[in-house]
Write a protein that holds these residues in place. Sequence first.
Motif, mmCIF file in Angstrom:
data_model
loop_
_atom_site.group_PDB
_atom_site.id
_atom_site.type_symbol
_atom_site.label_atom_id
_atom_site.label_comp_id
_atom_site.label_asym_id
_atom_site.label_seq_id
_atom_site.Cartn_x
_atom_site.Cartn_y
_atom_site.Cartn_z
ATOM 1 N N MET A 173 0.823 -1.201 0.000
ATOM 2 C CA MET A 173 0.000 0.000 0.000
ATOM 3 C C MET A 173 0.865 1.263 0.000
ATOM 4 O O MET A 173 0.513 2.282 -0.594
ATOM 5 N N ARG A 174 2.008 1.196 0.671
ATOM 6 C CA ARG A 174 2.914 2.324 0.719
ATOM 7 C C ARG A 174 3.984 2.246 -0.359
ATOM 8 O O ARG A 174 4.405 3.252 -0.913
ATOM 9 N N LEU A 175 4.434 1.032 -0.686
ATOM 10 C CA LEU A 175 5.520 0.880 -1.648
ATOM 11 C C LEU A 175 5.066 1.216 -3.059
ATOM 12 O O LEU A 175 5.762 1.908 -3.805
ATOM 13 N N SER A 176 3.874 0.704 -3.440
ATOM 14 C CA SER A 176 3.365 0.949 -4.788
ATOM 15 C C SER A 176 1.861 0.705 -4.808
ATOM 16 O O SER A 176 1.421 -0.452 -4.719
ATOM 17 N N PRO A 177 1.033 1.759 -4.905
ATOM 18 C CA PRO A 177 -0.422 1.568 -4.913
ATOM 19 C C PRO A 177 -0.899 0.652 -6.035
ATOM 20 O O PRO A 177 -1.819 -0.152 -5.832
ATOM 21 N N TRP A 178 -0.285 0.757 -7.211
ATOM 22 C CA TRP A 178 -0.728 -0.096 -8.319
ATOM 23 C C TRP A 178 -0.431 -1.562 -8.031
ATOM 24 O O TRP A 178 -1.256 -2.430 -8.306
ATOM 25 N N TRP A 179 0.748 -1.845 -7.475
ATOM 26 C CA TRP A 179 1.054 -3.222 -7.089
ATOM 27 C C TRP A 179 0.164 -3.670 -5.938
ATOM 28 O O TRP A 179 -0.157 -4.858 -5.814
ATOM 29 N N TYR A 180 -0.222 -2.745 -5.075
ATOM 30 C CA TYR A 180 -1.130 -3.066 -3.974
ATOM 31 C C TYR A 180 -2.459 -3.588 -4.514
ATOM 32 O O TYR A 180 -2.952 -4.651 -4.088
ATOM 33 N N PHE A 181 -3.049 -2.865 -5.461
ATOM 34 C CA PHE A 181 -4.332 -3.306 -6.013
ATOM 35 C C PHE A 181 -4.179 -4.573 -6.835
ATOM 36 O O PHE A 181 -5.069 -5.429 -6.836
ATOM 37 N N ALA A 182 -3.063 -4.723 -7.522
ATOM 38 C CA ALA A 182 -2.814 -5.959 -8.263
ATOM 39 C C ALA A 182 -2.692 -7.148 -7.316
ATOM 40 O O ALA A 182 -3.242 -8.225 -7.575
ATOM 41 N N MET A 183 -1.986 -6.949 -6.198
ATOM 42 C CA MET A 183 -1.805 -8.032 -5.236
ATOM 43 C C MET A 183 -3.106 -8.384 -4.536
ATOM 44 O O MET A 183 -3.360 -9.560 -4.230
ATOM 45 N N ILE A 184 -3.956 -7.383 -4.283
ATOM 46 C CA ILE A 184 -5.270 -7.671 -3.703
ATOM 47 C C ILE A 184 -6.056 -8.605 -4.620
ATOM 48 O O ILE A 184 -6.698 -9.561 -4.172
ATOM 49 N N SER A 185 -6.003 -8.325 -5.905
ATOM 50 C CA SER A 185 -6.717 -9.179 -6.859
ATOM 51 C C SER A 185 -6.151 -10.589 -6.871
ATOM 52 O O SER A 185 -6.893 -11.582 -6.793
ATOM 53 N N ILE A 186 -4.824 -10.701 -6.929
ATOM 54 C CA ILE A 186 -4.184 -12.018 -7.016
ATOM 55 C C ILE A 186 -4.338 -12.800 -5.715
ATOM 56 O O ILE A 186 -4.458 -14.030 -5.727
ATOM 57 N N SER A 187 -4.365 -12.085 -4.590
ATOM 58 C CA SER A 187 -4.432 -12.771 -3.292
ATOM 59 C C SER A 187 -5.704 -13.575 -3.121
ATOM 60 O O SER A 187 -5.790 -14.420 -2.230
ATOM 61 N N GLY A 188 -6.701 -13.318 -3.953
ATOM 62 C CA GLY A 188 -7.932 -14.086 -3.863
ATOM 63 C C GLY A 188 -7.742 -15.573 -4.061
ATOM 64 O O GLY A 188 -8.584 -16.375 -3.633
#
Length: 476
Positions: A116-131
């Motif tokens: 969330m702090r390192l890279s917002p775009w990677w944050y949202f991508a990881m949220i999707s993949i974490s499913g």
Amino acid sequence: MLGKKRKRIVGSILWSKKSHHKELSSSVVTKPSLYHALIVIFLEFFAWGLVTQPIISVLNDTFPHHTFLMNGLIQGVKGMLSFLAAPLIGALSDVWGRKPFLVLTVTFTCAPLPLMRLSPWWYFAMISISGVFAVTFSVVFAYVADITSEEDRSAAYGLVSATFAASLVTSPAIGAYLQNYYSENLVIWLASSIALLDILFIMVAVPESLPEKLRPASWGSQISWDKADPFGALKKIGQDHLILLLCVTVFLSYLPEAGEYSSFFVYLKLIVKFSADQIASFIALIGVLSVLAQTLILALLMKYFGHKQAILVGLVFEIMQLTCYGFGSKHWVMWVAGCLASISSITYPAISAFVSAHAQPDQQGVAQGVVTGIRGLCNGLGPALFGFIFYLFHVDINTSDLLDSQNSKSSAANASQREIPRNFKDIVPGPPFAFGAVLVILALLVAVFIPPNPHSSLNAKSFENDPLMDDEEDTL
């Protein structure tokens, strides 16, 4: 000689007693308990509760246009992946045990936090993949089923759900306080540290709950795709009408709940104009009342009325709270709806207890995986559905700004296009919540046909003889 033999015999007896006492004390220390599951759930969602405000900020900054729609799409991808993965995770936990999958699910669920702090775009991508592995509740409910009797299971499930609510009682307020007086970075890294602590706790302190006798004789046993295929599972569910009714009830009731979870706090802040302190207090109130509902009220309903009546009560209160959210715009209406929502939170633990009582002891992972798979499907469709309805009726963070900045030179066509949504919003400020109330009414109509006894079946086949279960037994 006799003296030496006596000493040897006495010494061996004392040594055997000492070693037996050591083994006994060791087994007591490492014995799986409900408290292990509660701590795992509490730490995971306490970490996510801390970042309630940062999530809203990151979402708003990253997607300033069509915030609800993008949030719905992101959560939708995550939910669809959970739907696809949940039956496989549940089946594998029935073979290899719960502990490794607790580590896996908690790790993937909390992995987006530092991003969330390192890279917002990677944050949202990881949220999707974490499913793919974000199905902690499925494994935790199977863990609890391993260590509780059928009579105590509904109360234990209520405690798990209450712990989830309790984790959100103070964490948003703490996160808001730390963000206001220190920095947003501190909140995010604190949440990440708590998530890491949860993973270490599982690895070090949580014992395995699945008994050896319920595991396959060979570790090389394979899981058949028929049992792990979520679409195949849905087809086979239809052969047991009782489970079919439960799954339809879960789908129709949790679809609006999933959409509500994905967007409600953003809705409160950006549309209803709740302050950060009000949101934190709102979450705390719902959390406290949910703990009481899922412990006291659920226990009383299950004891005196049974599984079915507890499910029906939860659905009725969900209809009322969604109606308040859909047709109310005043702050006091939101607070009343929050109180109603806390009682409606008994629905899912009641359904999970019903399914668990209906399933075999060695099939708890598969049974909970099927229900979690339906919830995962809702987690995919619900946020996307709510985001689309918000977008369809022009309910977004920039709506008021657009209306205020509209000048007199706007064309009549554009004015008429905006007039219909504006008039509609005067009557129904929250269109997705009103639509969700209709879905829960349908869920209530379906739940009426659920039999009171979880061991009964509406046809010749029961959950124990379900082909989904037969596949597992043949494989093992």
